[in-house]
Structure formats: C-alpha cells, structure tokens
Design a protein around this motif. Structure first.
Motif, PDB file in Angstrom:
ATOM      1  N   GLN A 136       0.819  -1.218   0.000  1.00  0.00           N
ATOM      2  CA  GLN A 136       0.000   0.000   0.000  1.00  0.00           C
ATOM      3  C   GLN A 136       0.853   1.268   0.000  1.00  0.00           C
ATOM      4  OE1 GLN A 136      -3.232   0.411  -0.349  1.00  0.00           O
ATOM      5  NE2 GLN A 136      -3.472   2.530   0.225  1.00  0.00           N
ATOM      6  N   LEU A 137       1.884   1.274   0.834  1.00  0.00           N
ATOM      7  CA  LEU A 137       2.707   2.481   0.968  1.00  0.00           C
ATOM      8  C   LEU A 137       4.054   2.359   0.266  1.00  0.00           C
ATOM      9  CD1 LEU A 137       2.037   3.291   4.748  1.00  0.00           C
ATOM     10  CD2 LEU A 137       0.905   4.252   2.735  1.00  0.00           C
ATOM     11  N   ILE A 156       0.527   8.783   7.603  1.00  0.00           N
ATOM     12  CA  ILE A 156      -0.597   8.064   8.212  1.00  0.00           C
ATOM     13  C   ILE A 156      -0.124   7.197   9.368  1.00  0.00           C
ATOM     14  CG2 ILE A 156      -0.543   6.137   6.573  1.00  0.00           C
ATOM     15  CD1 ILE A 156      -3.697   6.271   6.760  1.00  0.00           C
ATOM     16  N   ILE A 157       1.027   6.578   9.215  1.00  0.00           N
ATOM     17  CA  ILE A 157       1.552   5.755  10.313  1.00  0.00           C
ATOM     18  C   ILE A 157       1.938   6.653  11.490  1.00  0.00           C
ATOM     19  CG2 ILE A 157       3.444   4.237  11.007  1.00  0.00           C
ATOM     20  CD1 ILE A 157       3.231   2.902   8.292  1.00  0.00           C
ATOM     21  N   TRP A 201      -7.484  -0.182   9.191  1.00  0.00           N
ATOM     22  CA  TRP A 201      -7.214   0.405   7.875  1.00  0.00           C
ATOM     23  C   TRP A 201      -7.239  -0.683   6.801  1.00  0.00           C
ATOM     24  CZ3 TRP A 201      -1.741   2.196   6.086  1.00  0.00           C
ATOM     25  CH2 TRP A 201      -1.831   2.809   4.832  1.00  0.00           C
ATOM     26  N   PHE A 202      -6.621  -1.808   7.091  1.00  0.00           N
ATOM     27  CA  PHE A 202      -6.618  -2.944   6.161  1.00  0.00           C
ATOM     28  C   PHE A 202      -8.051  -3.384   5.849  1.00  0.00           C
ATOM     29  CE2 PHE A 202      -6.963  -7.581   5.784  1.00  0.00           C
ATOM     30  CZ  PHE A 202      -6.193  -7.821   4.658  1.00  0.00           C
ATOM     31  N   LEU A 240      -6.815  -9.640  -2.208  1.00  0.00           N
ATOM     32  CA  LEU A 240      -5.670 -10.362  -1.646  1.00  0.00           C
ATOM     33  C   LEU A 240      -4.566 -10.529  -2.683  1.00  0.00           C
ATOM     34  CD1 LEU A 240      -7.610 -13.022   0.447  1.00  0.00           C
ATOM     35  CD2 LEU A 240      -6.499 -10.935   1.273  1.00  0.00           C
ATOM     36  N   ALA A 241      -4.946 -10.757  -3.927  1.00  0.00           N
ATOM     37  CA  ALA A 241      -3.944 -10.885  -4.997  1.00  0.00           C
ATOM     38  C   ALA A 241      -3.276  -9.539  -5.265  1.00  0.00           C
ATOM     39  CB  ALA A 241      -4.598 -11.419  -6.270  1.00  0.00           C
ATOM     40  N   HIS A 242      -4.064  -8.474  -5.270  1.00  0.00           N
ATOM     41  CA  HIS A 242      -3.523  -7.136  -5.525  1.00  0.00           C
ATOM     42  C   HIS A 242      -2.455  -6.764  -4.502  1.00  0.00           C
ATOM     43  CE1 HIS A 242      -3.400  -2.929  -6.731  1.00  0.00           C
ATOM     44  NE2 HIS A 242      -3.554  -2.605  -5.453  1.00  0.00           N
ATOM     45  N   TYR A 243      -2.713  -7.085  -3.232  1.00  0.00           N
ATOM     46  CA  TYR A 243      -1.766  -6.754  -2.169  1.00  0.00           C
ATOM     47  C   TYR A 243      -0.770  -7.881  -1.885  1.00  0.00           C
ATOM     48  CZ  TYR A 243      -4.241  -2.458  -1.360  1.00  0.00           C
ATOM     49  OH  TYR A 243      -4.795  -1.210  -1.527  1.00  0.00           O
ATOM     50  N   LYS A 244      -0.826  -8.930  -2.673  1.00  0.00           N
ATOM     51  CA  LYS A 244       0.112 -10.061  -2.567  1.00  0.00           C
ATOM     52  C   LYS A 244       0.080 -10.695  -1.183  1.00  0.00           C
ATOM     53  CE  LYS A 244       3.012  -8.068  -6.090  1.00  0.00           C
ATOM     54  NZ  LYS A 244       3.495  -6.724  -6.226  1.00  0.00           N
ATOM     55  N   ILE A 245      -1.122 -10.837  -0.656  1.00  0.00           N
ATOM     56  CA  ILE A 245      -1.302 -11.436   0.662  1.00  0.00           C
ATOM     57  C   ILE A 245      -1.619 -12.916   0.479  1.00  0.00           C
ATOM     58  CG2 ILE A 245      -2.709 -11.425   2.755  1.00  0.00           C
ATOM     59  CD1 ILE A 245      -3.070  -8.385   2.245  1.00  0.00           C
TER      60      ILE A 245
END
Length: 156
Positions: A27-28, A43-44, A103-104, A130-135
């Motif tokens: 994301q970041l 944000i963090i 946030w997730f 999940l695929a987009h964020y490679k989780i």
C-alpha cells in the motif's frame, strides 16, 4: 558490543499481524524490513501519535492479548523527537496494530464495493484484493476476508 551496534533509542519493534506487514509494503511501497520513519505528516505517524496519547489502555491490551498468537511479524518504527517526548512504551505502541488492521479491513471493504459496482462478485473481489496486495493464504485467508465482508456489508 556487536549485539547493540544497530540499536537506536528512538526505534521500536512493534509486533503486527503478517497480513498487516504485507499490506503496508504494498500500500505504501515501504521496505518493511527497514525502520519506518513515523512523523506527524504520515498516516503511520498519526497512528503512532494516537497510540502514544491514548490513556485508555484496556481496549488495546485486551485486543492484543486476545490475538497475541497472531502477532507473528514485526515492524520497526523510528519515532521523531516530538514522539519521544511523549514517553513511548511498547505496550502503548502495540495499539498501532489495531489501527493498521482497521485500515486494512476498511480498504478491503472499499475494494470489494468498488468491484461489486462494476459487476464482479464479492467473493471474486475478495480474491482480487488479496492478490492485488500479494497477501498469501496463510497470512489472511480468502475465507476470512469473505466472512469479514459478509459480517460488515450492512455498513458498506
């Protein structure tokens, strides 16, 4: 002496869920294996400030005690001088995991809703998120994502 050669007094290793570490990386576009610089403008950094100013520790401690076995990864936060003046303690900084997980999950709901509007089924949208964020499945399962969506979709 070698053990402490990389030690900095303003760096804290904070336990987080595995999916949170992966999400932050994607994301970041952060190198989550290096210290994450937290300042008031990121944000963090805002989440760190909230956790340092929080005086109601019961909710955070209860939450983290309940899910402590899932806190299998860690991120290193590098705090600025202002944050250091607030007297950071790991017990307070652990609250950041709750905020990052929120946030997730909000990102998950937004992603699913955006895809649903374009005609993609919710379950497929969960898989796409999940695929987009490679989780990977062991970090946060497709089934868990879809069940979360089903519980929360009334509010979307």
């Amino acid at each position: 002496m070698e053990l402490f050669s990389n030690y900095k007094p303003n760096q804290y290793k904070v336990p987080v869920y595995r999916h949170i570490k992966i999400f932050l990386k994607e994301q970041l576009e952060l190198d989550v294996n290096k210290p994450i610089i937290a300042d008031e403008h990121s944000i963090i950094g805002k989440m760190v400030l909230a956790s340092l100013r929080e005086n109601r520790k019961e909710r955070a401690m209860e939450y983290n005690d309940k899910y402590r076995d899932r806190l299998v990864d860690e991120i290193t936060l590098e705090l600025n001088s202002y944050m250091m003046k607030l007297g950071p303690r790991l017990s307070k900084l652990t609250r950041i995991n709750i905020d990052l997980d929120m946030w997730f999950k909000q990102s998950l709901l937004t992603f699913i809703e955006a895809q649903r509007i374009t005609g993609i089924p919710e379950y497929t949208a969960c898989r796409n998120f999940l695929a987009h964020y490679k989780i990977e499945e062991k970090a946060y399962s497709l089934d868990a994502a879809y069940k979360f969506y089903q519980r929360e979709k009334v509010f979307v």
